[in-house]
Structure formats: structure tokens, C-alpha cells
Design a protein around this motif. Structure first.
Motif, short mmCIF file in Angstrom:
data_model
loop_
_atom_site.label_atom_id
_atom_site.label_comp_id
_atom_site.label_asym_id
_atom_site.label_seq_id
_atom_site.Cartn_x
_atom_site.Cartn_y
_atom_site.Cartn_z
N SER A 15 0.80 -1.23 0.00
CA SER A 15 0.00 0.00 0.00
C SER A 15 0.83 1.27 0.00
CB SER A 15 -0.92 0.02 1.22
OG SER A 15 -1.81 -1.07 1.18
N TYR A 16 1.99 1.24 0.61
CA TYR A 16 2.74 2.49 0.78
C TYR A 16 4.16 2.46 0.23
CZ TYR A 16 -1.11 3.26 4.00
OH TYR A 16 -2.35 3.38 4.53
N LEU A 17 4.92 1.44 0.57
CA LEU A 17 6.34 1.47 0.25
C LEU A 17 6.63 1.16 -1.22
CD1 LEU A 17 7.63 -0.20 3.52
CD2 LEU A 17 7.72 2.21 2.90
N ILE A 18 6.11 0.07 -1.72
CA ILE A 18 6.39 -0.32 -3.11
C ILE A 18 5.88 0.72 -4.11
CG2 ILE A 18 5.87 -2.05 -4.89
CD1 ILE A 18 6.28 -4.19 -2.71
N PRO A 19 4.66 1.24 -3.94
CA PRO A 19 4.19 2.25 -4.90
C PRO A 19 5.00 3.55 -4.91
CG PRO A 19 2.33 1.34 -3.70
CD PRO A 19 3.58 0.83 -3.02
N SER A 20 5.70 3.84 -3.82
CA SER A 20 6.43 5.11 -3.76
C SER A 20 7.94 4.95 -3.95
CB SER A 20 6.16 5.80 -2.41
OG SER A 20 6.68 5.02 -1.36
N GLU A 21 8.38 3.79 -4.43
CA GLU A 21 9.81 3.56 -4.65
C GLU A 21 10.34 4.55 -5.67
OE1 GLU A 21 9.42 -0.37 -6.00
OE2 GLU A 21 9.54 -1.24 -4.01
N ASP A 22 11.55 5.05 -5.40
CA ASP A 22 12.14 6.02 -6.32
C ASP A 22 13.55 5.64 -6.77
OD1 ASP A 22 13.36 6.43 -3.92
OD2 ASP A 22 13.10 8.60 -3.89
N SER A 23 14.00 4.47 -6.35
CA SER A 23 15.34 4.05 -6.77
C SER A 23 15.39 2.53 -6.91
CB SER A 23 16.38 4.49 -5.74
OG SER A 23 16.26 3.74 -4.55
N ALA A 24 16.38 2.07 -7.64
CA ALA A 24 16.55 0.63 -7.82
C ALA A 24 16.83 -0.04 -6.48
CB ALA A 24 17.69 0.36 -8.80
N GLU A 25 17.63 0.60 -5.65
CA GLU A 25 17.95 0.01 -4.36
C GLU A 25 16.70 -0.14 -3.49
OE1 GLU A 25 21.37 0.11 -0.96
OE2 GLU A 25 21.34 1.69 -2.46
N ALA A 26 15.82 0.85 -3.51
CA ALA A 26 14.57 0.76 -2.75
C ALA A 26 13.70 -0.37 -3.29
CB ALA A 26 13.81 2.09 -2.81
N ARG A 27 13.63 -0.51 -4.62
CA ARG A 27 12.84 -1.59 -5.22
C ARG A 27 13.37 -2.95 -4.78
NH1 ARG A 27 12.69 1.90 -9.45
NH2 ARG A 27 14.47 1.01 -10.50
N VAL A 28 14.67 -3.13 -4.87
CA VAL A 28 15.27 -4.41 -4.48
C VAL A 28 15.02 -4.67 -3.00
CG1 VAL A 28 17.47 -5.63 -4.14
CG2 VAL A 28 17.02 -4.44 -6.29
N PHE A 29 15.23 -3.67 -2.16
CA PHE A 29 15.04 -3.85 -0.73
C PHE A 29 13.59 -4.21 -0.39
CE2 PHE A 29 14.02 -2.39 3.53
CZ PHE A 29 14.99 -3.07 4.26
N HIS A 30 12.63 -3.49 -0.97
CA HIS A 30 11.23 -3.74 -0.64
C HIS A 30 10.73 -5.08 -1.18
CE1 HIS A 30 10.87 0.82 -0.02
NE2 HIS A 30 10.93 0.22 1.15
N TRP A 31 11.14 -5.45 -2.40
CA TRP A 31 10.72 -6.74 -2.94
C TRP A 31 11.39 -7.88 -2.18
CZ3 TRP A 31 6.70 -7.81 -5.86
CH2 TRP A 31 6.11 -6.76 -6.54
#
Length: 133
Positions: A32-48
Motif C-alpha cells: 500500500s505504501y512502500l512499493i508504490p512510492s519507490e524512487d530508486s533501484a535500491e529501494a525496489r530491491v530492498f522492498h521486494w
């Protein structure tokens, strides 16, 4: 039934319920909050990676078809089952080989392969691939 065994089983059931509740809360926050607001590749990798980890935690405490479902969902997230984001692809393409987020994502995927899929050979191959690229 032994009274001590009944107490242990009740306690185990309560702990399992708490773990399931925490995992569901984390998945809700991620989706609901973290994945939709990802702004970097590192954030995407971390959240997934985090999403996959929490499915792995569910698979670790469940049995039979519930374990299979948790393992399936964890594998989808580690391997990149989502159409828009592939954890492994993003980590390999967008993060440097020594990036801590990339390394921990690979380590957690290797643990998943060894512990949940009972495939230590695949876990070893993944570790070798990540460490030598």
C-alpha cells in the motif's frame, strides 16, 4: 493429552498467529505504501526482498499446502514474478556487485532455496554467481 503438551501446543498456536499477523501487516504496508512510492533501484530491491522474506517466514512456520503457498509467493517475489519489477534483474542490472542491498537479497534468496525448497545446490550456485560477478 499431557497437560504440559497442551500448554505448549496452545503457546505455539498463539505465537504462530502473531507471526502471521505481523507478516500480513508488513505485506499490507509494502503493497500500500512502500512499493508504490519507490524512487530508486535500491529501494525496489530492498522492498521486494522484504516482501519475499515475509512470505518465506510464513512458509517456515506452516505445513502442507499453506507452506507451499508461502513458498510459492516468496519465490515469485525473489525471482521477480511481478511484471513491473524483477528483484534479481534489478539487482543485477542497477546495483553494483558489492552493493549491500544486492548481496543481502541474494543471501536471503539462497537461504530460501536451501531451507524452503530443500535445494542447497541451487543456493550454492546462486551464492557463487553473486560473489563472482
Amino acid at each position: 493429552m499431557n497437560p504440559c503438551l497442551a500448554i505448549i501446543m496452545d503457546y505455539l498456536s498463539r505465537i504462530e498467529s502473531e507471526i502471521v499477523s505481523i507478516c500480513e501487516d508488513v505485506h499490507h504496508l509494502l503493497d500500500s505504501y512502500l512499493i508504490p512510492s519507490e524512487d530508486s533501484a535500491e529501494a525496489r530491491v530492498f522492498h521486494w526482498k522484504m516482501k519475499a522474506d515475509y512470505f518465506r517466514y510464513l512458509a517456515e512456520i506452516k505445513t502442507d499446502e499453506q507452506k507451499l503457498f508461502g513458498a510459492y509467493k516468496a519465490h515469485l517475489n525473489y525471482e521477480g514474478g511481478h511484471v513491473l519489477a524483477s528483484l534479481q534483474r534489478i539487482a543485477k542490472v542497477d546495483l553494483r556487485p558489492a552493493n549491500p542491498t544486492r548481496l543481502v537479497a541474494a543471501l536471503n534468496f539462497a537461504v530460501f532455496k536451501a531451507d524452503i525448497l530443500n535445494s542447497p545446490e541451487d543456493a550454492y550456485a546462486l551464492a557463487v554467481e553473486v560473489l563472482w560477478l
